[in-house]
Design a protein around this motif. Structure first.
Motif, PDB file in Angstrom:
ATOM      1  N   LEU A  58     -16.885  -6.588   2.589  1.00 49.69           N
ATOM      2  CA  LEU A  58     -15.821  -6.534   3.592  1.00 49.69           C
ATOM      3  C   LEU A  58     -14.912  -7.751   3.461  1.00 49.69           C
ATOM      4  CD1 LEU A  58     -14.473  -5.490   6.238  1.00 49.69           C
ATOM      5  CD2 LEU A  58     -16.182  -6.826   7.483  1.00 49.69           C
ATOM      6  N   GLU A  59     -15.517  -8.916   3.322  1.00 48.38           N
ATOM      7  CA  GLU A  59     -14.747 -10.156   3.156  1.00 48.38           C
ATOM      8  C   GLU A  59     -13.877 -10.072   1.905  1.00 48.38           C
ATOM      9  OE1 GLU A  59     -16.414 -14.321   1.878  1.00 48.38           O
ATOM     10  OE2 GLU A  59     -16.695 -14.098   4.046  1.00 48.38           O
ATOM     11  N   HIS A  60     -14.455  -9.589   0.820  1.00 46.03           N
ATOM     12  CA  HIS A  60     -13.731  -9.426  -0.451  1.00 46.03           C
ATOM     13  C   HIS A  60     -12.526  -8.507  -0.289  1.00 46.03           C
ATOM     14  CE1 HIS A  60     -12.880  -7.955  -4.531  1.00 46.03           C
ATOM     15  NE2 HIS A  60     -13.196  -6.748  -4.108  1.00 46.03           N
ATOM     16  N   ILE A  61     -12.723  -7.373   0.393  1.00 44.78           N
ATOM     17  CA  ILE A  61     -11.651  -6.391   0.567  1.00 44.78           C
ATOM     18  C   ILE A  61     -10.521  -6.946   1.427  1.00 44.78           C
ATOM     19  CG2 ILE A  61     -11.084  -4.237   1.772  1.00 44.78           C
ATOM     20  CD1 ILE A  61     -12.088  -3.820  -1.048  1.00 44.78           C
ATOM     21  N   CYS A  89      -4.956  -9.200   1.628  1.00 45.29           N
ATOM     22  CA  CYS A  89      -4.041 -10.314   1.882  1.00 45.29           C
ATOM     23  C   CYS A  89      -3.275 -10.697   0.615  1.00 45.29           C
ATOM     24  CB  CYS A  89      -4.820 -11.533   2.399  1.00 45.29           C
ATOM     25  SG  CYS A  89      -5.557 -11.322   4.026  1.00 45.29           S
ATOM     26  N   LYS A  90      -4.001 -10.779  -0.495  1.00 42.54           N
ATOM     27  CA  LYS A  90      -3.363 -11.171  -1.758  1.00 42.54           C
ATOM     28  C   LYS A  90      -2.370 -10.109  -2.223  1.00 42.54           C
ATOM     29  CE  LYS A  90      -7.009 -14.232  -3.453  1.00 42.54           C
ATOM     30  NZ  LYS A  90      -8.008 -14.509  -4.502  1.00 42.54           N
ATOM     31  N   PHE A 100      -4.001 -20.477   3.881  1.00 38.90           N
ATOM     32  CA  PHE A 100      -4.175 -20.060   5.272  1.00 38.90           C
ATOM     33  C   PHE A 100      -5.643 -20.156   5.684  1.00 38.90           C
ATOM     34  CE2 PHE A 100      -4.710 -16.939   8.670  1.00 38.90           C
ATOM     35  CZ  PHE A 100      -3.659 -17.261   9.518  1.00 38.90           C
ATOM     36  N   ILE A 101      -6.532 -19.704   4.803  1.00 39.88           N
ATOM     37  CA  ILE A 101      -7.963 -19.721   5.097  1.00 39.88           C
ATOM     38  C   ILE A 101      -8.511 -21.144   5.135  1.00 39.88           C
ATOM     39  CG2 ILE A 101     -10.236 -19.144   4.114  1.00 39.88           C
ATOM     40  CD1 ILE A 101      -9.045 -16.443   3.302  1.00 39.88           C
ATOM     41  N   GLU A 102      -8.008 -21.994   4.243  1.00 37.81           N
ATOM     42  CA  GLU A 102      -8.514 -23.370   4.167  1.00 37.81           C
ATOM     43  C   GLU A 102      -7.948 -24.281   5.246  1.00 37.81           C
ATOM     44  OE1 GLU A 102      -7.622 -24.608   0.213  1.00 37.81           O
ATOM     45  OE2 GLU A 102      -9.046 -23.203  -0.714  1.00 37.81           O
ATOM     46  N   ASP A 103      -6.886 -23.851   5.915  1.00 32.57           N
ATOM     47  CA  ASP A 103      -6.269 -24.649   6.967  1.00 32.57           C
ATOM     48  C   ASP A 103      -7.251 -24.829   8.130  1.00 32.57           C
ATOM     49  OD1 ASP A 103      -4.751 -25.834   8.942  1.00 32.57           O
ATOM     50  OD2 ASP A 103      -3.036 -24.492   8.703  1.00 32.57           O
ATOM     51  N   LYS A 104      -7.613 -26.071   8.406  1.00 33.38           N
ATOM     52  CA  LYS A 104      -8.599 -26.365   9.447  1.00 33.38           C
ATOM     53  C   LYS A 104      -8.085 -26.036  10.851  1.00 33.38           C
ATOM     54  CE  LYS A 104     -10.891 -30.018   6.780  1.00 33.38           C
ATOM     55  NZ  LYS A 104     -11.931 -29.086   6.293  1.00 33.38           N
ATOM     56  N   ASN A 105      -6.785 -25.851  10.990  1.00 31.76           N
ATOM     57  CA  ASN A 105      -6.227 -25.472  12.297  1.00 31.76           C
ATOM     58  C   ASN A 105      -6.432 -23.996  12.602  1.00 31.76           C
ATOM     59  OD1 ASN A 105      -5.215 -28.073  12.960  1.00 31.76           O
ATOM     60  ND2 ASN A 105      -3.480 -27.740  11.579  1.00 31.76           N
ATOM     61  N   ASN A 106      -6.799 -23.231  11.580  1.00 31.19           N
ATOM     62  CA  ASN A 106      -7.091 -21.810  11.782  1.00 31.19           C
ATOM     63  C   ASN A 106      -8.591 -21.638  11.953  1.00 31.19           C
ATOM     64  OD1 ASN A 106      -4.397 -20.989  11.435  1.00 31.19           O
ATOM     65  ND2 ASN A 106      -4.618 -21.003   9.210  1.00 31.19           N
ATOM     66  N   LYS A 134     -10.002 -14.875   9.637  1.00 31.64           N
ATOM     67  CA  LYS A 134      -8.773 -15.501   9.132  1.00 31.64           C
ATOM     68  C   LYS A 134      -7.970 -14.513   8.288  1.00 31.64           C
ATOM     69  CE  LYS A 134     -10.383 -20.298   9.110  1.00 31.64           C
ATOM     70  NZ  LYS A 134     -10.703 -21.487   8.283  1.00 31.64           N
ATOM     71  N   ALA A 135      -8.669 -13.712   7.481  1.00 30.93           N
ATOM     72  CA  ALA A 135      -7.968 -12.719   6.655  1.00 30.93           C
ATOM     73  C   ALA A 135      -7.267 -11.690   7.531  1.00 30.93           C
ATOM     74  CB  ALA A 135      -8.955 -12.034   5.722  1.00 30.93           C
ATOM     75  N   SER A 136      -7.929 -11.264   8.596  1.00 34.62           N
ATOM     76  CA  SER A 136      -7.295 -10.297   9.507  1.00 34.62           C
ATOM     77  C   SER A 136      -6.086 -10.911  10.197  1.00 34.62           C
ATOM     78  CB  SER A 136      -8.311  -9.807  10.545  1.00 34.62           C
ATOM     79  OG  SER A 136      -8.651 -10.823  11.464  1.00 34.62           O
ATOM     80  N   ASN A 137      -6.187 -12.195  10.543  1.00 33.86           N
ATOM     81  CA  ASN A 137      -5.056 -12.887  11.167  1.00 33.86           C
ATOM     82  C   ASN A 137      -3.884 -13.034  10.199  1.00 33.86           C
ATOM     83  OD1 ASN A 137      -6.426 -13.190  13.575  1.00 33.86           O
ATOM     84  ND2 ASN A 137      -7.170 -15.238  13.102  1.00 33.86           N
ATOM     85  N   TYR A 138      -4.194 -13.225   8.914  1.00 35.17           N
ATOM     86  CA  TYR A 138      -3.142 -13.325   7.892  1.00 35.17           C
ATOM     87  C   TYR A 138      -2.387 -11.991   7.798  1.00 35.17           C
ATOM     88  CZ  TYR A 138      -0.922 -14.364   3.381  1.00 35.17           C
ATOM     89  OH  TYR A 138      -0.007 -14.571   2.365  1.00 35.17           O
ATOM     90  N   ILE A 139      -3.140 -10.894   7.760  1.00 36.01           N
ATOM     91  CA  ILE A 139      -2.522  -9.566   7.680  1.00 36.01           C
ATOM     92  C   ILE A 139      -1.629  -9.326   8.893  1.00 36.01           C
ATOM     93  CG2 ILE A 139      -3.009  -7.077   7.746  1.00 36.01           C
ATOM     94  CD1 ILE A 139      -5.617  -7.723   6.188  1.00 36.01           C
ATOM     95  N   LEU A 140      -2.126  -9.700  10.049  1.00 36.62           N
ATOM     96  CA  LEU A 140      -1.450  -9.404  11.309  1.00 36.62           C
ATOM     97  C   LEU A 140      -0.260 -10.327  11.573  1.00 36.62           C
ATOM     98  CD1 LEU A 140      -1.808  -7.479  13.771  1.00 36.62           C
ATOM     99  CD2 LEU A 140      -3.151  -9.297  14.847  1.00 36.62           C
TER     100      LEU A 140
END
Length: 224
Positions: free
Chosen positions: A79-82, A87-88, A103-109, A116-122
């Motif tokens: 699921l994480e991979h998908i 996102c990519k 985005f994922i590595e940002d400590k503020n997220n 984080k991946a779902s937040n990137y998509i959204l």
């Protein structure tokens, strides 16, 4: 637009194949678990009484726990991979300057990689993601269980305890025994009580199937 459709069609096929193969594997592995445990059976006679033993005195040989945990962790990893792959794909197609890695590595997220991946998509790609579905809440809760399994051999920390009771989860080792051996534990299945699984949770046979269903529902909703 055609490239977007093409890339996401490939993702849909990848997801479909994985879910089908994993569903079949879960069915086969549950049968193997039962056969393995039943074959380990032996009987001890003492003072006129018989006692059933199963060769499961050591944690490393407790097949239902180790095998079910590994199946679930694999499912969660896919699921994480998908989600990251989505996102990519969106990053390239929509020419987004902010990479998903950054985005994922940002400590503020805050949150797991899945969140984080779902937040990137959204929020970054501005694409609909079904984050209000109950299945998404279930998947996020499963992430807490996954972390405990991977990092602490399924111990009940405070975050895990806050989720219990939860469908497909038990905190009683006898429930696993009953499920695998198809009988109600009456205190005579020795060789199980010797296990050192204090303060742990265990996955029942239904757990990975429920996770798989949540995964499929989430993806179907997203691609619609």
């Amino acid at each position: 637009m055609s490239s977007t459709i093409s890339e996401f069609c490939k993702l849909k096929l990848e997801i479909r194949d994985f879910l089908n193969q994993t569903s079949n594997y879960i069915e086969v592995s549950e049968l193997q678990i039962k056969d393995m445990v039943k074959q380990s059976h032996y009987t001890v006679y003492h003072e006129g009484d018989s006692y059933d033993f199963y060769g499961m005195e050591n944690e490393s040989y407790w097949f239902p726990i180790t095998l079910r945990n590994s199946v679930f962790v694999t499912l969660y990893g896919f699921l994480e991979h998908i989600l990251i792959k989505m996102c990519k794909t969106l990053e390239v197609i929509k020419r987004i300057s902010l990479s998903v890695e950054s985005f994922i590595e940002d400590k503020n997220n805050y949150g797991s990689k899945v969140v984080k991946a779902s937040n990137y998509i959204l929020s970054v790609a501005n694409i609909y993601f079904p984050h209000r579905l109950s299945e998404w809440t279930h998947i996020k809760n499963c992430g807490v269980l996954r972390n405990s399994i991977v990092h602490n051999f399924a111990k009940k920390n405070d975050r895990v305890k806050s989720l219990l009771p939860m469908s497909g989860i038990t905190t009683e080792i006898k429930d696993i025994t009953n499920e695998v051996l198809d009988f109600d534990y009456m205190g005579k299945a020795y060789g199980v009580s010797q296990l050192n699984f204090d303060n742990s949770f265990f996955l029942l046979s239904s757990f990975s199937k429920e996770f798989l269903n949540s995964f499929a529902t989430l993806m179907n909703n997203f691609f619609r």
